[in-house]
Write a protein that holds these residues in place. Structure first.
Motif, PDB file in Angstrom:
ATOM      1  N   ALA A  67      -0.061  -1.580   7.646  1.00 16.20           N
ATOM      2  CA  ALA A  67       0.904  -0.698   6.984  1.00 16.20           C
ATOM      3  C   ALA A  67       1.005  -1.059   5.507  1.00 16.20           C
ATOM      4  CB  ALA A  67       2.265  -0.831   7.648  1.00 16.20           C
ATOM      5  N   ASP A  68       1.474  -0.091   4.713  1.00 15.79           N
ATOM      6  CA  ASP A  68       1.661  -0.297   3.279  1.00 15.79           C
ATOM      7  C   ASP A  68       3.150  -0.334   2.949  1.00 15.79           C
ATOM      8  OD1 ASP A  68      -1.138  -0.260   2.443  1.00 15.79           O
ATOM      9  OD2 ASP A  68      -1.091   1.838   3.081  1.00 15.79           O
ATOM     10  N   ASP A  69       3.493  -1.069   1.909  1.00 15.68           N
ATOM     11  CA  ASP A  69       4.897  -1.222   1.532  1.00 15.68           C
ATOM     12  C   ASP A  69       5.522   0.084   1.050  1.00 15.68           C
ATOM     13  OD1 ASP A  69       3.532  -3.952   1.230  1.00 15.68           O
ATOM     14  OD2 ASP A  69       5.628  -4.506   1.016  1.00 15.68           O
ATOM     15  N   LEU A  70       4.774   0.840   0.254  1.00 17.00           N
ATOM     16  CA  LEU A  70       5.308   2.072  -0.330  1.00 17.00           C
ATOM     17  C   LEU A  70       4.767   3.271   0.431  1.00 17.00           C
ATOM     18  CD1 LEU A  70       5.131   1.337  -4.173  1.00 17.00           C
ATOM     19  CD2 LEU A  70       7.006   0.923  -2.577  1.00 17.00           C
ATOM     20  N   SER A  71       5.649   4.089   0.956  1.00 11.17           N
ATOM     21  CA  SER A  71       5.282   5.268   1.732  1.00 11.17           C
ATOM     22  C   SER A  71       4.804   6.397   0.825  1.00 11.17           C
ATOM     23  CB  SER A  71       6.490   5.755   2.532  1.00 11.17           C
ATOM     24  OG  SER A  71       7.509   6.202   1.637  1.00 11.17           O
ATOM     25  N   GLU A  96      -8.295  -1.380  -1.627  1.00  6.66           N
ATOM     26  CA  GLU A  96      -9.181  -0.225  -1.671  1.00  6.66           C
ATOM     27  C   GLU A  96      -8.353   1.034  -1.416  1.00  6.66           C
ATOM     28  OE1 GLU A  96     -11.423   2.644  -1.981  1.00  6.66           O
ATOM     29  OE2 GLU A  96     -12.289   0.701  -2.523  1.00  6.66           O
ATOM     30  N   PRO A  97      -8.156   1.872  -2.436  1.00  2.00           N
ATOM     31  CA  PRO A  97      -7.258   3.024  -2.281  1.00  2.00           C
ATOM     32  C   PRO A  97      -7.686   3.998  -1.196  1.00  2.00           C
ATOM     33  CG  PRO A  97      -8.522   3.195  -4.321  1.00  2.00           C
ATOM     34  CD  PRO A  97      -8.739   1.815  -3.788  1.00  2.00           C
ATOM     35  N   LEU A  98      -8.977   4.060  -0.899  1.00  5.29           N
ATOM     36  CA  LEU A  98      -9.443   5.034   0.088  1.00  5.29           C
ATOM     37  C   LEU A  98      -9.107   4.646   1.533  1.00  5.29           C
ATOM     38  CD1 LEU A  98     -12.727   5.924  -1.699  1.00  5.29           C
ATOM     39  CD2 LEU A  98     -11.126   7.619  -0.839  1.00  5.29           C
ATOM     40  N   VAL A  99      -8.545   3.456   1.749  1.00 11.14           N
ATOM     41  CA  VAL A  99      -8.084   3.153   3.101  1.00 11.14           C
ATOM     42  C   VAL A  99      -6.753   3.845   3.388  1.00 11.14           C
ATOM     43  CG1 VAL A  99      -9.263   0.919   3.110  1.00 11.14           C
ATOM     44  CG2 VAL A  99      -6.820   1.001   2.560  1.00 11.14           C
ATOM     45  N   ARG A 100      -6.075   4.330   2.333  1.00 10.25           N
ATOM     46  CA  ARG A 100      -4.840   5.081   2.541  1.00 10.25           C
ATOM     47  C   ARG A 100      -5.175   6.537   2.836  1.00 10.25           C
ATOM     48  NH1 ARG A 100       0.754   3.382  -0.198  1.00 10.25           N
ATOM     49  NH2 ARG A 100       1.192   5.516   0.488  1.00 10.25           N
ATOM     50  N   LYS A 101      -4.688   7.027   3.951  1.00 10.64           N
ATOM     51  CA  LYS A 101      -4.986   8.394   4.368  1.00 10.64           C
ATOM     52  C   LYS A 101      -4.324   9.435   3.472  1.00 10.64           C
ATOM     53  CE  LYS A 101      -5.920   7.393   9.254  1.00 10.64           C
ATOM     54  NZ  LYS A 101      -6.151   5.969   9.029  1.00 10.64           N
ATOM     55  N   ASP A 102      -3.314   9.028   2.697  1.00  8.43           N
ATOM     56  CA  ASP A 102      -2.606   9.982   1.840  1.00  8.43           C
ATOM     57  C   ASP A 102      -3.113   9.975   0.399  1.00  8.43           C
ATOM     58  OD1 ASP A 102      -1.654   7.509   1.096  1.00  8.43           O
ATOM     59  OD2 ASP A 102       0.469   7.987   1.348  1.00  8.43           O
ATOM     60  N   GLY A 298       0.868   0.032 -23.617  1.00  7.79           N
ATOM     61  CA  GLY A 298       0.062   1.204 -23.302  1.00  7.79           C
ATOM     62  C   GLY A 298      -0.548   1.173 -21.920  1.00  7.79           C
ATOM     63  N   ILE A 299      -0.352   0.089 -21.207  1.00  2.00           N
ATOM     64  CA  ILE A 299      -0.781   0.015 -19.811  1.00  2.00           C
ATOM     65  C   ILE A 299       0.274  -0.753 -19.032  1.00  2.00           C
ATOM     66  CG2 ILE A 299      -2.151  -2.098 -20.109  1.00  2.00           C
ATOM     67  CD1 ILE A 299      -4.124  -0.853 -18.031  1.00  2.00           C
ATOM     68  N   GLY A 300       0.507  -0.315 -17.799  1.00  3.65           N
ATOM     69  CA  GLY A 300       1.440  -0.994 -16.918  1.00  3.65           C
ATOM     70  C   GLY A 300       0.908  -0.956 -15.501  1.00  3.65           C
ATOM     71  N   CYS A 301       1.556  -1.663 -14.615  1.00  6.53           N
ATOM     72  CA  CYS A 301       1.084  -1.749 -13.237  1.00  6.53           C
ATOM     73  C   CYS A 301       2.260  -1.748 -12.281  1.00  6.53           C
ATOM     74  CB  CYS A 301       0.259  -3.022 -13.057  1.00  6.53           C
ATOM     75  SG  CYS A 301      -0.246  -3.343 -11.339  1.00  6.53           S
ATOM     76  N   VAL A 302       2.079  -1.033 -11.173  1.00  6.05           N
ATOM     77  CA  VAL A 302       3.009  -1.103 -10.046  1.00  6.05           C
ATOM     78  C   VAL A 302       2.232  -1.662  -8.863  1.00  6.05           C
ATOM     79  CG1 VAL A 302       4.500   0.176  -8.465  1.00  6.05           C
ATOM     80  CG2 VAL A 302       4.354   0.858 -10.885  1.00  6.05           C
ATOM     81  N   SER A 303       2.718  -2.784  -8.324  1.00  2.64           N
ATOM     82  CA  SER A 303       2.037  -3.417  -7.202  1.00  2.64           C
ATOM     83  C   SER A 303       2.328  -2.693  -5.901  1.00  2.64           C
ATOM     84  CB  SER A 303       2.479  -4.881  -7.068  1.00  2.64           C
ATOM     85  OG  SER A 303       1.701  -5.702  -7.904  1.00  2.64           O
ATOM     86  N   TRP A 304       1.594  -3.096  -4.854  1.00  3.72           N
ATOM     87  CA  TRP A 304       1.754  -2.523  -3.519  1.00  3.72           C
ATOM     88  C   TRP A 304       3.172  -2.667  -2.988  1.00  3.72           C
ATOM     89  CZ3 TRP A 304      -1.953  -6.076  -5.037  1.00  3.72           C
ATOM     90  CH2 TRP A 304      -1.565  -7.418  -4.917  1.00  3.72           C
ATOM     91  N   ASP A 305       3.925  -3.657  -3.519  1.00  8.53           N
ATOM     92  CA  ASP A 305       5.300  -3.875  -3.050  1.00  8.53           C
ATOM     93  C   ASP A 305       6.342  -3.299  -4.008  1.00  8.53           C
ATOM     94  OD1 ASP A 305       4.880  -5.610  -5.134  1.00  8.53           O
ATOM     95  OD2 ASP A 305       5.492  -7.422  -4.055  1.00  8.53           O
ATOM     96  N   GLY A 306       5.884  -2.559  -5.033  1.00 12.94           N
ATOM     97  CA  GLY A 306       6.810  -1.914  -5.960  1.00 12.94           C
ATOM     98  C   GLY A 306       7.149  -2.718  -7.196  1.00 12.94           C
TER      99      GLY A 306
END
Length: 393
Positions: A67-71, A96-102, A298-306
């Motif tokens: 499961a992923d933290d962010l729906s 790997e983003p392509l493992v997320r079905k959405d 000019g660049i930022g990041c949001v992790s899998w946990d927000g």
């Protein structure tokens, strides 16, 4: 990000960026590095899951299933906020983003909100059908990571056959008319593969290649030992410029960029001063527009946990969590000391960086590397390969 092909081969002029007012929301993607407002390109590491177990994974990826933290709902809320804030690009990464079905649904949502949607992937899961889906929803670009030719790449990825699958992913994107390019991170283990990567770009007619310098974060980082020394770095940057020029002179130009070491800009300019002084002056102006490293600006990041970070590599500092308040609110919060200083880091850097005549061009380079090497965020970047004489000391 330094556009080697744009600057060294004269494929862009200052007037090209000025035509759009240097506004990030109006600039074409190839000119975005010259924006003035520096609205952040946001990397969303949307999952920590991955189908590979690469030796150099900065995300510490987990098993593919889980499961992923962010729906999906929270992902769309993030996109709503970023679009309203004016962030021009949503970069879906992982794991790997392509493992997320959405992924396709979320990419489509970002495009419909007026953002450019791009993905960073290992390429092995891009079937012809998936490439077609991504093309139809308006994805702008697919960046596929390679570590060298087949033998070296498969060793890095700990997965025999991963090189062939990645190449098939490239070909599937091309067949569906989806713009695709390569991402290559340079280290001691694979610097000898750079000529082979250029050959692959030529043979497969890949339009774009980004060469990433190594970024290491956190005191005692193992990656420090993997980085090139300064002489090796100069050699590989010269090689990249030579091969880029070769493509251009043969009438087969490619978009070639280097990323994560803005010393490349002054180094390119000094080479042009010797070869074409008139062009060098135009390039100097464009490098000032580029403004150097933009972590936390000019660049930022949001992790899998927000968690919100200055960039996708520097994870030992968090500015807040999008589960508690929106990214835009966090990003504009002047009370977050480190984030506020990163937006004006030229005033805070020390060592050689503080005295460098190219400070307005490189922006003080990567603070993550300085912290990892010196234990001081504001110390000089150890990966700067320019000599004291070159920087005016």
């Amino acid at each position: 990000m330094i556009g080697i092909s744009k600057l060294y081969c004269g494929q862009v002029e200052p007037s090209d960026a000025l035509r759009y007012g240097r506004h990030s929301g109006k600039l074409p993607s190839h000119l975005l590095q010259f924006s003035q407002d520096k609205k952040p390109v946001v990397v969303w590491n949307m999952t920590r899951r991955c189908n590979l177990k690469c030796v150099h994974c900065y995300a510490g990826a987990l098993e593919e299933e889980g499961a992923d933290d962010l729906s999906t709902r929270r992902g769309k809320a993030l996109i709503d906020d970023l679009a309203a804030y004016g962030a021009p690009v949503m970069l879906f990464s992982g794991g790997e983003p392509l493992v997320r079905k959405d992924l396709v649904e979320l990419a489509h949502y970002a495009v419909n909100k007026g953002m450019r949607a791009v993905i960073s992937t290992n390429g092995t899961l891009i079937t012809r059908e998936k490439a077609g889906e991504l093309k139809r929803v308006g994805l702008s670009y697919v960046g596929i990571s390679l570590d060298g030719a087949e033998e070296v790449h498969d060793l890095f990825r700990k997965a025999p056959g991963s090189f062939k699958k990645a190449v098939q992913g490239i070909e599937n994107c091309q067949a569906e008319g989806l713009k695709v390019g390569l991402r290559f991170t340079i280290s001691k283990r694979n610097v000898g593969e750079v000529p082979k990567i250029f050959d692959l770009v030529r043979d497969l007619q890949i339009p774009r290649i980004c060469f990433y310098h190594l970024v290491y974060a956190g005191r005692g980082s193992e990656l420090i030992r993997e980085d090139l020394d300064h002489a090796q770095t100069r050699d590989v940057v010269d090689l990249i410029m030579d091969r880029t020029r070769e493509f251009f002179d043969q009438g087969n130009p490619k978009e070639v960029l280097t990323v994560d070491n803005h010393a490349d800009g002054p180094y390119l300019w000094m080479r042009l001063q010797r070869e074409d002084p008139e062009k060098a002056e135009e390039v100097f102006k464009l490098l000032q527009y580029n403004d150097g490293n933009n972590s936390g600006r000019g660049i930022g990041c949001v992790s899998w946990d927000g968690q919100v970070h200055a960039d996708q590599f520097w994870r030992n500092h968090s500015f807040g969590n999008i589960g508690e308040r929106p990214f835009s609110e966090i990003w504009e919060d002047g009370s977050i000391e480190l984030l506020a200083k990163l937006k004006n880091k030229k005033a805070h850097v020390g060592g050689r960086c503080a005295k460098c005549r190219f400070l307005n061009i490189c922006g003080g380079n990567f603070r993550a590397r300085a912290e990892a090497w010196h234990g001081d965020i504001w110390a000089e970047d150890p990966a700067c390969y320019l000599t004291d004489g070159e920087i005016g000391m």
